[in-house]
Design an enzyme around this catalytic site. Sequence first.
Site, mmCIF file in Angstrom:
data_model
loop_
_atom_site.group_PDB
_atom_site.id
_atom_site.type_symbol
_atom_site.label_atom_id
_atom_site.label_comp_id
_atom_site.label_asym_id
_atom_site.label_seq_id
_atom_site.Cartn_x
_atom_site.Cartn_y
_atom_site.Cartn_z
ATOM 1 N N SER A 194 0.975 -1.252 -0.241
ATOM 2 C CA SER A 194 -0.291 0.278 0.230
ATOM 3 C C SER A 194 0.614 1.112 0.428
ATOM 4 O O SER A 194 1.659 1.374 1.396
ATOM 5 C CB SER A 194 -1.102 -0.039 1.046
ATOM 6 O OG SER A 194 -0.963 1.475 1.626
ATOM 7 N N GLY A 195 0.565 2.195 -0.525
ATOM 8 C CA GLY A 195 1.778 3.374 -1.379
ATOM 9 C C GLY A 195 1.223 4.392 -0.342
ATOM 10 O O GLY A 195 2.191 5.184 0.994
#
Length: 350
Positions: free
Chosen positions: A90-91
């Site tokens: 997840s960024g």
Amino acid sequence: MTFKRTIHAIDTHGGTPMRVVTGGIPHIPGNTVYDKMKWLESNDDQLRKLLLREPRGYPAHCCNIIVPPTHPEADAGYIILEQIEYPMMSGGNTISVVTVLLEMGMLPMKEPVTELVLEAPAGLIRIKAECKDGKVKTVTFKNVPAFAVHLDAVIDVPHLGKVTVDVGWGGMFYVIADVRQFRGLELIPGHGREITRISSMIREAAIEQLPVAHPEYPGVGITVSQLSGPTEDLNADWKNVVTMSSGTFSWDDPATWTGAIDRCPCGTGTCAKMAVLHAKGELPLNQDFRHQGIVDTVYTGRLIEEAHIGVRPAVVPTLSGTSWIFGLNTIVLDNDDPFPEGFTVGDIWA
């Protein structure tokens, strides 16, 4: 006073609240962070629900658990928790984890740039953090390879009709639809309820009609939907709104045709969108792609090289963004609390 669980966390946001757990979690077995994630999923999923459901969380909440790294190059590891799943990557959560590790002194900060390596379930994530006056101003990370799976596929969505979509991997599988297919719908907060309704229906139809597979992560499918469209903001190139599932979907129950909007521009969603644009010949390597979210914050992505995932052509993205600490939290579970997994109510949960 004694509690069943006592958990120490730092609360951050990049639009969406992203909690970072820094203490209170017993040893999690596993030879890799991926193994630790799978152990947690199978043996202590109550922890995810406790942290993300009411009264300690809400539908758009995400969470991360800092764990010791297993790879010799990594400075720290982290497991990502979301409402219905444990993502490989997840960024926005990566940006929040870096911010907490450096601003809270868990890893040394070096100004003007701190370089570090984190171990996500997806593998090593190499990071450069721009720092000034003890603050993390911008985090840039090199993501796992991203790739397109379906381009301009037409799916039949009940109650909506034919919808043209793309599907891409950026650390999660996203089904992406141009919002201009839906008359009157805009990517603005005031249209949030209709955005989630349409997005959840598109996601379910895509799951049913468009097969996907990642050679390194068997069993991972489409879990997130993204509505995409042009922006009038001169500081951005494109706009998106990602809808995350917050419960079980059923075509027989319209009350479940909803979800939670990602308030940030979505890091892995940006990487998936860039992979799709590259596959269509619309985004070359080494060109900034400024992706705007629903509350107008922007992540800047860039494709830096081509790669392969198995036999599938892929691209390697970088992504830059910012997260802010807004709270220091000690979360407890009382021995008499009747909701050890939290709870959901249908006014805001799917």
